[in-house]
Design an enzyme around this catalytic site. Sequence first.
Site, PDB file in Angstrom:
ATOM      1  N   ASN A 534      -1.537  -3.977  -3.775  1.00  0.00           N
ATOM      2  CA  ASN A 534      -1.783  -3.242  -5.009  1.00  0.00           C
ATOM      3  C   ASN A 534      -1.077  -1.686  -5.124  1.00  0.00           C
ATOM      4  OD1 ASN A 534      -3.686  -5.242  -6.077  1.00  0.00           O
ATOM      5  ND2 ASN A 534      -5.080  -4.651  -4.705  1.00  0.00           N
ATOM      6  N   TYR A 535      -0.650  -1.511  -3.945  1.00  0.00           N
ATOM      7  CA  TYR A 535      -0.093  -0.134  -3.983  1.00  0.00           C
ATOM      8  C   TYR A 535       1.422   0.231  -3.735  1.00  0.00           C
ATOM      9  CZ  TYR A 535      -4.800   1.745  -5.065  1.00  0.00           C
ATOM     10  OH  TYR A 535      -6.132   1.881  -5.611  1.00  0.00           O
ATOM     11  N   LEU A 536       1.745  -0.748  -2.685  1.00  0.00           N
ATOM     12  CA  LEU A 536       3.111  -0.852  -2.175  1.00  0.00           C
ATOM     13  C   LEU A 536       4.147  -1.528  -2.963  1.00  0.00           C
ATOM     14  CD1 LEU A 536       2.290  -1.262   1.591  1.00  0.00           C
ATOM     15  CD2 LEU A 536       2.393   0.992   0.267  1.00  0.00           C
TER      16      LEU A 536
END
Length: 577
Positions: A534-536
């Site tokens: 979800n963030y990388l």
Amino acid sequence: MCVCIYSIGLSMGGCLGWEEERYTDGSKWKFLEHKGPVFAPPYEPLPSNVKFYYDGKHMKLSPEAEEVATFFAKMLDHEYTTKDIFRKNFFKDWRKEMNAEEKAKLTDLKKCNFTEMSEYFKAQSEARKAMTKDEKLKIKEENERLLQEYGFCIMDNHRERIANFRIEPPGLFRGRGDHPKMGMLKRRIRPKDIIINCSKDSKHPEPPPGTKWKEVRHDNKVTWLVSWTENIQGSIKYIMLNPSSRIKGEKDWQKYETARRLKKCVDRIRTQYHEDWKSKEMRIRQRAVALYFIDKLALRAGNEKEEGETADTVGCCSLRVEHIKLYPENDGQEYVVEFDFLGKDSIRYYNKVPVEKRVFKNLQLFMENKEPDDDLFDRLNTSVLNKHLQELMDGLTAKVFRTYNASITLQQQLKQLTMPEFFSFKKILSYNRANRAVAILCNHQRAPPKTFEKSMQNLQTKIDAKRDQLSDAKRELKSAKADAKVRRDEKSKKAVETKKKAVQRIEEQLMKLEVQATDREENKQIALGTSKLNYLDPRISVAWCKKWGIPVEKIYNKTQREKFAWAIDMADEDFEF
């Protein structure tokens, strides 16, 4: 264009769900057709020889009470069932399912004996593991049939995969951290709870015989197919398209491109909030310090509670005075702030971090003449902060800062930790260490797996055996070298080379096992999956794989490769976030 924020595995043991995805640029789908959800199978009563005991005596339970009792029995060996709040919530909800006679008799959970139930389910689990190939094949074929029938939809002439077409069975809510609702009964979802979304001119999904849907809707401004409201927190759950679908891929790409746009102006934003620490207006100072924490510590802005949530969880904007402590000097560092609060999903955030002197002085000012339960940022809320972020950059939110800082951290860590001379498995360790740095930044914690100690013992046994094997191989090499000195022929020379290669091979195998042990130990309380999914920016990982010759399969499993197919196609080894 559509905007969506979704979470996979909303809580430990929770149902797969998303926040609603809604088109924002006026575009709409024209046609949507699907078969609806697959419901959980009905409850099958326990065999007559599996008994429940209360106060040492056998007691036959009604089907409704028995089903809920089995949920607890299945978790009997789990740490959850030892927690007071879990037990209290379970017993309260279980009593709601009992008939009058059961309510009158069953008044103390400590007197309930679920052992036979628990043993029965353990035996069933073992039986599933021992199934024959033909039995496993039948199950696989049935799952494939359901997938083909229910796992795809037609959206505007495209056959798209659906993410999760199965409704989660009933059970006990676990939550994350010390969730105040753990142990509550997740009720069975029935057709009367379900809202179907499809186009008017499509063949509408049929409910099971003798039932009706709650509603059939034709809203082409949203992209969910099925929705219902779960009973624990009153939140709406959705069945939507698979992450590998066209819409999801575009959304992912847009999210990471927004974070890359932040990279171009982040220095200007940082300069601005540094200046704002000196503002004459208290509201601007508070906003600037909060933004500093969101940027530096990847804190969430706040206001992310589920509807009906009762846990005392906070984000940056809703921090109270009691959540921080200030130390002019601590452990040889100046101007240290200690954070201690419950964040999203009741996960504890604890951190001691040195901050800039002016931030420290401002925090002292914000805390003056306040009680512990007073707001730290009493002139700031999430709406005010988000409005300010939008003025700094179109599309900027606190989450964009998390995505940006997570991705930048991964890229920097990969450059520092990956060495050309590393074997492939040591490079993968470097990747996991870089990912862990991000997970720590984002406070993605987990409890150590129940099987952790046992798996580590098994791995250590393999390491010890491999060390013994290496010792034997080295002795054989030494003997072969001594023999070659005496005999001085080609055969003995070849024997030495063979033994050398055997030693090198076993050394590499031993190193691989030791790296594996290090990796497991370091990651036992860190959840790497959330940040990776979800963030990388996946293009960073794909570029790293291509640069160092690591198969993408070693970083992303099949489902993840489908989700990030756009990145795998797009990124080359020179990609820079």
